[in-house]
Design an enzyme around this catalytic site. Structure first.
Site, PDB file in Angstrom:
ATOM      1  N   HIS A   8      40.664  43.909  48.252  1.00 53.19           N
ATOM      2  CA  HIS A   8      41.632  43.331  47.104  1.00 53.19           C
ATOM      3  C   HIS A   8      42.287  44.469  46.333  1.00 53.19           C
ATOM      4  O   HIS A   8      41.722  44.968  45.612  1.00 53.19           O
ATOM      5  CB  HIS A   8      40.597  42.625  46.244  1.00 53.19           C
ATOM      6  CG  HIS A   8      40.338  41.360  46.782  1.00 53.19           C
ATOM      7  ND1 HIS A   8      40.971  40.020  46.637  1.00 53.19           N
ATOM      8  CD2 HIS A   8      39.137  41.012  47.485  1.00 53.19           C
ATOM      9  CE1 HIS A   8      40.423  39.185  47.353  1.00 53.19           C
ATOM     10  NE2 HIS A   8      39.287  39.686  47.726  1.00 53.19           N
ATOM     11  N   CYS A  25      42.849  39.472  52.190  1.00 49.97           N
ATOM     12  CA  CYS A  25      41.482  38.800  52.151  1.00 49.97           C
ATOM     13  C   CYS A  25      41.764  37.590  53.154  1.00 49.97           C
ATOM     14  O   CYS A  25      42.054  37.768  54.219  1.00 49.97           O
ATOM     15  CB  CYS A  25      41.037  38.552  51.032  1.00 49.97           C
ATOM     16  SG  CYS A  25      39.174  38.156  51.136  1.00 49.97           S
ATOM     17  N   TYR A  26      41.656  36.570  53.047  1.00 48.72           N
ATOM     18  CA  TYR A  26      41.739  35.447  53.494  1.00 48.72           C
ATOM     19  C   TYR A  26      43.064  35.400  54.006  1.00 48.72           C
ATOM     20  O   TYR A  26      43.309  34.852  55.288  1.00 48.72           O
ATOM     21  CB  TYR A  26      41.365  33.823  52.627  1.00 48.72           C
ATOM     22  CG  TYR A  26      41.816  32.961  53.406  1.00 48.72           C
ATOM     23  CD1 TYR A  26      40.922  32.137  54.019  1.00 48.72           C
ATOM     24  CD2 TYR A  26      43.150  32.295  53.398  1.00 48.72           C
ATOM     25  CE1 TYR A  26      41.052  30.788  54.692  1.00 48.72           C
ATOM     26  CE2 TYR A  26      43.455  30.829  54.115  1.00 48.72           C
ATOM     27  CZ  TYR A  26      42.367  30.372  54.824  1.00 48.72           C
ATOM     28  OH  TYR A  26      42.787  29.139  55.142  1.00 48.72           O
ATOM     29  N   GLU A  41      44.602  44.176  44.408  1.00 46.12           N
ATOM     30  CA  GLU A  41      44.971  43.667  43.006  1.00 46.12           C
ATOM     31  C   GLU A  41      43.941  44.054  41.906  1.00 46.12           C
ATOM     32  O   GLU A  41      44.408  43.940  40.556  1.00 46.12           O
ATOM     33  CB  GLU A  41      45.582  42.248  43.135  1.00 46.12           C
ATOM     34  CG  GLU A  41      44.159  41.288  43.375  1.00 46.12           C
ATOM     35  CD  GLU A  41      43.921  40.975  44.853  1.00 46.12           C
ATOM     36  OE1 GLU A  41      44.391  41.806  45.453  1.00 46.12           O
ATOM     37  OE2 GLU A  41      43.196  40.085  45.060  1.00 46.12           O
ATOM     38  N   GLY A  50      41.099  33.698  49.389  1.00 45.34           N
ATOM     39  CA  GLY A  50      40.613  32.387  49.060  1.00 45.34           C
ATOM     40  C   GLY A  50      39.149  32.284  49.474  1.00 45.34           C
ATOM     41  O   GLY A  50      38.430  33.078  50.350  1.00 45.34           O
ATOM     42  N   ASP A  99      51.692  32.213  21.688  1.00 46.17           N
ATOM     43  CA  ASP A  99      52.568  31.763  22.555  1.00 46.17           C
ATOM     44  C   ASP A  99      53.654  30.719  21.952  1.00 46.17           C
ATOM     45  O   ASP A  99      54.619  30.710  22.006  1.00 46.17           O
ATOM     46  CB  ASP A  99      51.923  30.832  23.674  1.00 46.17           C
ATOM     47  CG  ASP A  99      50.707  31.706  24.375  1.00 46.17           C
ATOM     48  OD1 ASP A  99      50.968  32.852  24.412  1.00 46.17           O
ATOM     49  OD2 ASP A  99      49.825  31.110  25.091  1.00 46.17           O
ATOM     50  N   LYS A 108      50.676  36.377  29.693  1.00 50.03           N
ATOM     51  CA  LYS A 108      50.415  36.733  28.303  1.00 50.03           C
ATOM     52  C   LYS A 108      50.913  38.097  27.787  1.00 50.03           C
ATOM     53  O   LYS A 108      51.446  38.165  26.853  1.00 50.03           O
ATOM     54  CB  LYS A 108      48.923  36.643  28.081  1.00 50.03           C
ATOM     55  CG  LYS A 108      48.341  36.709  26.630  1.00 50.03           C
ATOM     56  CD  LYS A 108      48.329  35.307  26.234  1.00 50.03           C
ATOM     57  CE  LYS A 108      47.879  35.081  24.945  1.00 50.03           C
ATOM     58  NZ  LYS A 108      47.910  33.493  24.873  1.00 50.03           N
TER      59      LYS A 108
END
Ligand code: XMP
Length: 514
Positions: free
Chosen positions: A171, A83-84, A173, A56, A229, A370
Site C-alpha cells: 500500500h 493490492c487487490y 498510500e 479490497g 464544512d 476535509k
C-alpha cells in the site's frame, strides 16, 4: 469549460480508497473515486490521465468479487493496481492468484529487483513497505516483468510499460510506506504525465463564478451546524452572492459550552451574514427523552434537525436554492461510491435536505476533502482558531452521553469538556492531538470528598492522535497534564468523582463511544 485533468481511483472495497485519492490531490492532481460500475464509455468520455485500482478485502477467485470491464485495461490509459488491484490485473492477463504461504500484515521488507522501473525512480532498492493481504500472484503474467518481491510475496510489484500497466501488492498510500508518495508521484507525473495544476486558490475563484452563474438573482438558504464544512460553504456562497444568502443555525442544545454563541458571533460580526439562530434545545431534549440506543439517538436528532430547519426555512420567502456543506467523503460514503465498504455509523449531517421544499442544491465543496475545505476557509478569511477546531459530531454531546440524554447530563459534560479543552490548549502537546473530549457513561461509583461519601459519575477522557480519522491511536499524554485535567474536573464539576483514560485504538474501537 475545458475538461479537468484527473486520475480516477476505482474503489474495489479498500478502506484506503479515499486515502489514495487524497494522496494524488496532495500532488496537485485532481482525483476522483468511482465504483466498479464505471464503464468503458465513461472512461472514453471523461478521458482521465490515469486510473488506479484500489485494494479490497475480496479474493479475485471468489465469485462476485469486485471487477471492472476488462476492456478498460486495453484502452492504453495508464493504470496502477494496488493490492487487490494487482491481483485483478494479474488474473485478467492469465496469472495465477494463490493463497499466500503466510499472510503478510504490516511492515515488510521489499526488494526491488528492477530499480530502473519508472515507479521506483529515485528510490532506494531496499525499502520497507506496508502489506495487508492473504493472497498473492504466483508469478507475473505474460508481457509483465517482475519489479519487486518480498519474502512471502513473489510479485510485490510488476509492470508492462508498453501497455502502461503497473501494479503493486503493498500500500503506497499509507504513511507506514513512507516513500509511497514518491511512487504515486512517479505514477502521476512520469507515467500519466500530469501537469499538477489543481490548487485551492483557483478552486475558490472557479467555485465563486459557478455559484453566481447558476444562482443568478435567486435567494439561497444554508443550514449552519457549527462545523467547518457548513461554515466554509456559507462563506463561499456569501462571497459569491452576498445578501441573497440566508443562513439558518439550528441550536440543538448539544453543542460544547459557549460554542453556539461563538458560531453566531463569527457569522454576524465577522461576515455580516444574514444569519438566523433557532434555539431548539427543549424540542430536542423532548424527543430524546428516555432514548438509550445510539443509532436511535442519531436518527432522532437527524430527523428533528431537518424538521426544525424546514420550519424556519419555510418562513423565508422567494428561496430557490439550498447550499449544503457536503464534502467528498460524504459523497463517497452516502451515495454508494464506496459500495463495497461497510457502514459503521450513520452520520446525520449528510443529505439533511428538506425534501418537501423542492429546492435546488448548491454543494460547492462536494469535490473536496476535509483538509482542502480547511484551506478554502483560510483562503476566505475564516480565523485559524475556527478552521482548526477539532471535528465535532453532528449529533453533538448526545453520542458522548451513554444512556438517556438530559439537560442535566449535558451540563455536566459541557463543564468537563470545557476543562479538557482549556488544559490541552495550553499544553505543549495540543498540536499533536486529533480530537479530545469527555464521555459521560451511565454509571456511578463511590468516592470520598472531605469526610463525605460521594456517589458520582466518572468522566472518561478520550484523546486521540489521527491524520485521517479512519484510524486513530490513543494519545500518549504527559502524566502532569492528565493529573491537572483530572483534578480540575473532580474539583470543579460537583457530580463527577472519578476520571478514567480510554486507551483503545481505532480499529477495533471507534473514536466516539456511540
Ligand atoms: P468514529 O467514532 O466513527 O468517528 O471513529 C470518526 C470521526 O467522525 C466524527 N463523527 C461524526 N461527525 N456527524 C459528524 O459530522 C456524525 O454523526 C458523526 N459521528 C462521528 C467523530 O467525532 C470523529 O471525528
Amino acid at each position: 469549460m475545458a475538461q479537468q485533468e484527473k486520475i480516477i481511483v476505482v474503489d474495489m472495497g479498500s478502506q484506503y480508497t479515499q486515502l489514495i485519492a487524497r494522496r494524488i490531490r496532495e500532488l496537485d492532481v485532481f482525483s476522483e473515486i468511482r465504483t466498479t460500475d464505471i464503464t468503458l464509455e465513461d472512461i472514453k468520455h471523461e478521458m482521465p490521465i490515469g486510473l488506479i485500482l484500489s485494494g479490497g478485502p475480496g479474493s479475485v477467485y471468489v465469485h462476485g468479487s469486485p471487477e471492472i470491464d476488462p476492456k478498460i485495461l486495453e484502452l492504453g490509459i495508464p493504470i496502477l493496481g494496488i493490492c487487490y488491484g494487482l491481483q485483478f490485473i494479474g488474473r485478467m492477463h492469465g496469472g495465477e492468484v494463490i493463497s499466500a504461504k503466510a499472510a503478510e500484515y504490516g511492515k515488510t521488507d521489499l526488494q526491488v529487483v528492477e530499480p530502473d522501473s519508472v515507479l521506483f525512480r529515485n528510490l532506494n532498492p531496499e525499502l520497507i513497505c506496508w502489506m495487508s493481504h492473504g493472497d498473492v500472484l504466483a508469478s507475473p503474467p505474460k508481457g509483465f516483468r517482475l519489479v519487486a518481491k518480498t519474502y512471502h510475496t513473489p510479485v510485490a510489484a510488476m509492470e508492462n510499460p508498453a501497455r502502461k500497466l503497473y501494479a503493486v501488492q503493498f500500500h503506497p498510500e499509507v504513511t507506514h510506506t513512507p516513500w509511497g508518495v514518491e511512487l504515486l508521484r512517479n505514477f502521476a507525473f512520469e507515467v500519466c504525465k500530469a501537469g499538477g495544476t489543481w490548487k485551492v486558490s483557483s478552486f475558490v475563484e472557479d467555485a465563486t463564478a459557478n455559484i453566481r452563474e447558476s444562482v443568478k438573482s435567486a435567494r439561497v438558504l444554508c443550514g449552519i451546524s457549527g462545523g467547518i464544512d457548513s461554515l466554509a460553504t456559507a462563506v463561499l456562497v456569501q462571497r459569491a452572492i452576498g445578501e441573497q444568502l440566508h443562513c439558518i443555525f439550528v441550536d440543538h442544545g448539544l453543542m460544547r459550552m459557549n460554542e453556539a454563541d461563538q458560531v453566531e458571533r463569527v457569522f454576524k460580526k465577522q461576515f455580516k451574514a444574514n444569519f438566523q439562530r433557532v434555539n431548539a434545545a427543549r424540542r430536542f431534549f423532548g424527543k430524546l427523552r428516555g432514548v438509550t440506543n445510539p443509532e436511535r439517538k442519531r436518527k432522532i436528532i437527524g430527523r428533528e434537525f431537518i424538521r426544525v430547519f424546514e420550519e424556519a426555512a419555510l418562513k423565508v420567502k422567494n428561496v430557490k436554492y439550498i447550499a449544503q456543506g457536503t464534502i467528498y467523503p460524504d459523497v463517497v460514503e452516502s451515495h454508494g461510491v464506496g459500495k463495497h465498504q461497510h457502514v459503521i455509523k450513520s452520520h446525520h449531517n449528510v443529505g439533511g435536505l428538506p425534501r418537501t421544499m423542492k429546492l435546488k442544491l448548491v454543494e460547492p465543496l462536494r469535490d473536496l476533502f476535509k483538509d482542502e475545505v480547511r484551506k478554502v476557509a483560510l483562503n476566505l478569511g475564516v480565523p485559524e482558531s475556527v478552521v482548526y477546531r477539532q471535528p465535532f459530531p453532528g449529533p453533538g454531546l448526545a453520542i458522548r452521553i451513554i444512556g438517556a440524554v438530559t439537560p442535566f447530563k449535558v451540563r455536566i459534560l459541557q463543564q468537563a469538556d470545557a476543562i479538557i479543552q482549556e488544559e490541552l490548549a495550553s499544553s505543549e502537546i495540543y498540536a499533536d492531538i486529533g480530537q479530545a473530549f469527555g464521555v459521560l457513561p451511565d454509571i456511578r461509583s463511590v468516592g470520598v470528598m472531605g469526610d463525605r461519601r460521594t456517589y458520582g459519575y466518572p468522566i472518561i477522557l478520550r484523546i486521540v492522535t489521527t491524520t485521517d480519522w479512519m484510524t486513530a491511536d490513543w494519545a500518549r499524554i504527559p502524566y502532569n497534564v492528565l493529573e491537572t485535567i483530572s483534578n480540575r474536573i473532580i474539583n470543579e464539576v460537583p457530580q463527577v468523582n472519578r476520571v478514567a483514560y480510554d486507551i483503545s485504538s481505532k480499529p477495533p474501537a471507534t473514536i466516539e463511544w456511540e
